[in-house]
Scaffold this motif. Structure first.
Motif, PDB file in Angstrom:
ATOM      1  N   PRO A   7       0.826  -1.220   0.000  1.00 36.19           N
ATOM      2  CA  PRO A   7       0.000   0.000   0.000  1.00 36.19           C
ATOM      3  C   PRO A   7       0.852   1.258   0.000  1.00 36.19           C
ATOM      4  CG  PRO A   7      -0.043  -1.071   2.151  1.00 36.19           C
ATOM      5  CD  PRO A   7       0.652  -2.016   1.223  1.00 36.19           C
ATOM      6  N   LEU A   8       0.393   2.247  -0.757  1.00 35.66           N
ATOM      7  CA  LEU A   8       1.018   3.568  -0.692  1.00 35.66           C
ATOM      8  C   LEU A   8       0.545   4.288   0.567  1.00 35.66           C
ATOM      9  CD1 LEU A   8       0.683   4.908  -4.363  1.00 35.66           C
ATOM     10  CD2 LEU A   8       2.778   4.153  -3.227  1.00 35.66           C
ATOM     11  N   THR A 188      12.482   6.926  -9.711  1.00 31.85           N
ATOM     12  CA  THR A 188      12.990   7.230  -8.373  1.00 31.85           C
ATOM     13  C   THR A 188      12.508   6.221  -7.334  1.00 31.85           C
ATOM     14  OG1 THR A 188      13.068   9.584  -8.912  1.00 31.85           O
ATOM     15  CG2 THR A 188      13.060   9.002  -6.569  1.00 31.85           C
ATOM     16  N   ALA A 189      11.219   5.872  -7.381  1.00 31.94           N
ATOM     17  CA  ALA A 189      10.647   4.962  -6.375  1.00 31.94           C
ATOM     18  C   ALA A 189       9.610   4.063  -7.051  1.00 31.94           C
ATOM     19  CB  ALA A 189      10.019   5.753  -5.236  1.00 31.94           C
ATOM     20  N   GLY A 214      13.315  18.718  -4.497  1.00 37.45           N
ATOM     21  CA  GLY A 214      13.066  18.733  -3.064  1.00 37.45           C
ATOM     22  C   GLY A 214      11.905  17.883  -2.603  1.00 37.45           C
ATOM     23  N   VAL A 215      11.173  17.280  -3.531  1.00 38.02           N
ATOM     24  CA  VAL A 215      10.019  16.454  -3.187  1.00 38.02           C
ATOM     25  C   VAL A 215      10.478  15.008  -2.994  1.00 38.02           C
ATOM     26  CG1 VAL A 215       7.788  15.598  -4.003  1.00 38.02           C
ATOM     27  CG2 VAL A 215       8.459  17.966  -4.464  1.00 38.02           C
ATOM     28  N   GLU A 216      10.023  14.367  -1.915  1.00 35.82           N
ATOM     29  CA  GLU A 216      10.351  12.964  -1.661  1.00 35.82           C
ATOM     30  C   GLU A 216       9.304  12.077  -2.321  1.00 35.82           C
ATOM     31  OE1 GLU A 216      11.058   9.759   1.998  1.00 35.82           O
ATOM     32  OE2 GLU A 216      10.481  11.839   2.437  1.00 35.82           O
ATOM     33  N   VAL A 217       9.770  11.190  -3.187  1.00 30.14           N
ATOM     34  CA  VAL A 217       8.875  10.264  -3.883  1.00 30.14           C
ATOM     35  C   VAL A 217       8.782   8.983  -3.059  1.00 30.14           C
ATOM     36  CG1 VAL A 217       8.375   9.075  -6.028  1.00 30.14           C
ATOM     37  CG2 VAL A 217       9.633  11.238  -6.084  1.00 30.14           C
ATOM     38  N   LEU A 218       7.577   8.632  -2.618  1.00 32.04           N
ATOM     39  CA  LEU A 218       7.363   7.455  -1.774  1.00 32.04           C
ATOM     40  C   LEU A 218       6.974   6.219  -2.588  1.00 32.04           C
ATOM     41  CD1 LEU A 218       5.340   9.249   1.042  1.00 32.04           C
ATOM     42  CD2 LEU A 218       7.807   8.835   0.935  1.00 32.04           C
ATOM     43  N   ARG A 248       5.953  13.090  -0.501  1.00 38.21           N
ATOM     44  CA  ARG A 248       6.051  13.865   0.734  1.00 38.21           C
ATOM     45  C   ARG A 248       6.716  15.195   0.386  1.00 38.21           C
ATOM     46  NH1 ARG A 248       8.342  10.538   3.918  1.00 38.21           N
ATOM     47  NH2 ARG A 248       6.594   9.983   5.268  1.00 38.21           N
ATOM     48  N   VAL A 249       6.016  16.292   0.730  1.00 33.23           N
ATOM     49  CA  VAL A 249       6.509  17.629   0.395  1.00 33.23           C
ATOM     50  C   VAL A 249       6.702  18.399   1.695  1.00 33.23           C
ATOM     51  CG1 VAL A 249       6.161  19.647  -1.055  1.00 33.23           C
ATOM     52  CG2 VAL A 249       5.083  17.479  -1.691  1.00 33.23           C
TER      53      VAL A 249
END
Length: 252
Positions: A7-8, A188-189, A214-218, A248-249
């Motif tokens: 699950p995301l 990236t993910a 700067g954005v985290e890719v989950l 996630r920002v």
């Protein structure tokens, strides 16, 4: 059948104002297919933002797009005929700061292209958003890729998301141009499955979500076997598969 992916993360706002958001990019082929199936897929993905390509552009196009948004638990944010096809939908979680529909230069004999853009807020996060459908012609597509990067750079935001139907695989010149400046979320993910075209026999990844550094890719990919998303609906909804990303920002 594909193996169900893990699950995301669910959408949420962190105590420090940072936000986890879900973004869906989807070419809906002017709602010419099974709109009920399309709405079920979108709803099951629980997106905060939907980057639409090939939104209705002709008779009562605003009403048609609004009906899709309502059936998916969303509202229309921008785009449609005024952007020559790209559109944005959002959940009520988003606070809208501004929107702008952009028509790109017309090449005689080719389809007019455009961008649907907005600046929105989630908690303490201020975010630029752009939906695109790039040209089938390689030289025009490359120029449009540069215009996309220029548009994001001029939005006056620290964090931005762009996505859509790029009409090109990741090894193409335009895709590589975009991925040099932005994160290709799928690369990236990786999550879910990779290929977006066609639903009956997916062999190509020509749809993508890209974000600033700067954005985290989950996680990002096609939501095959995602809870509530059925193979039957994916095939009936339109002629592309959707791309879903969890991001996630950090608070601006």
């Amino acid at each position: 059948m594909p193996t169900p992916p893990p699950p995301l993360p669910n959408s949420r706002t962190e105590p420090d104002g940072s936000a986890v958001i879900r973004v869906l990019s989807y070419n809906i082929r002017s709602l010419r297919d099974d709109t009920a199936a399309l709405a079920r897929v979108i709803t099951a993905c629980a997106p905060d933002l939907v980057l639409v390509q090939e939104a209705p552009r002709f008779f009562r196009w605003r009403k048609k797009l609004a009906r899709l948004a309502a059936a998916s638990g969303l509202v229309t944010l921008s785009g449609g005929a005024t952007a020559s096809g790209p559109a944005l939908l959002c959940s009520l979680r988003a606070t809208v700061e501004r929107t702008e529909d952009v028509l790109l230069p017309l090449t005689p004999g080719l389809h007019r292209r455009g961008f649907a853009t907005a600046v929105v807020r989630f908690g303490g996060v201020r975010l630029g958003v752009l939906s695109c459908h790039l040209s089938l012609q390689k030289d025009e597509r490359y120029e449009q890729g540069g215009m996309l990067l220029d548009r994001l750079a001029g939005m006056g935001v620290e964090h931005a998301i762009a996505g859509g139907d790029l009409n090109e695989r990741p090894d193409g010149r335009t895709f590589r141009r975009l991925a040099a400046d932005l994160q290709d979320c799928r690369a990236t993910a990786p999550w879910g499955t990779e290929y977006t075209f066609t639903p009956a026999n997916p062999r190509r990844r020509i749809d993508a979500i890209l974000v600033t550094r700067g954005v985290e890719v989950l996680g990002c990919g096609v939501p095959h076997a995602h809870p509530g998303v059925t193979e039957t609906d994916l095939r009936a909804a339109t002629d592309h598969l959707p791309v879903l990303a969890a991001l996630r920002v950090l608070a601006s």
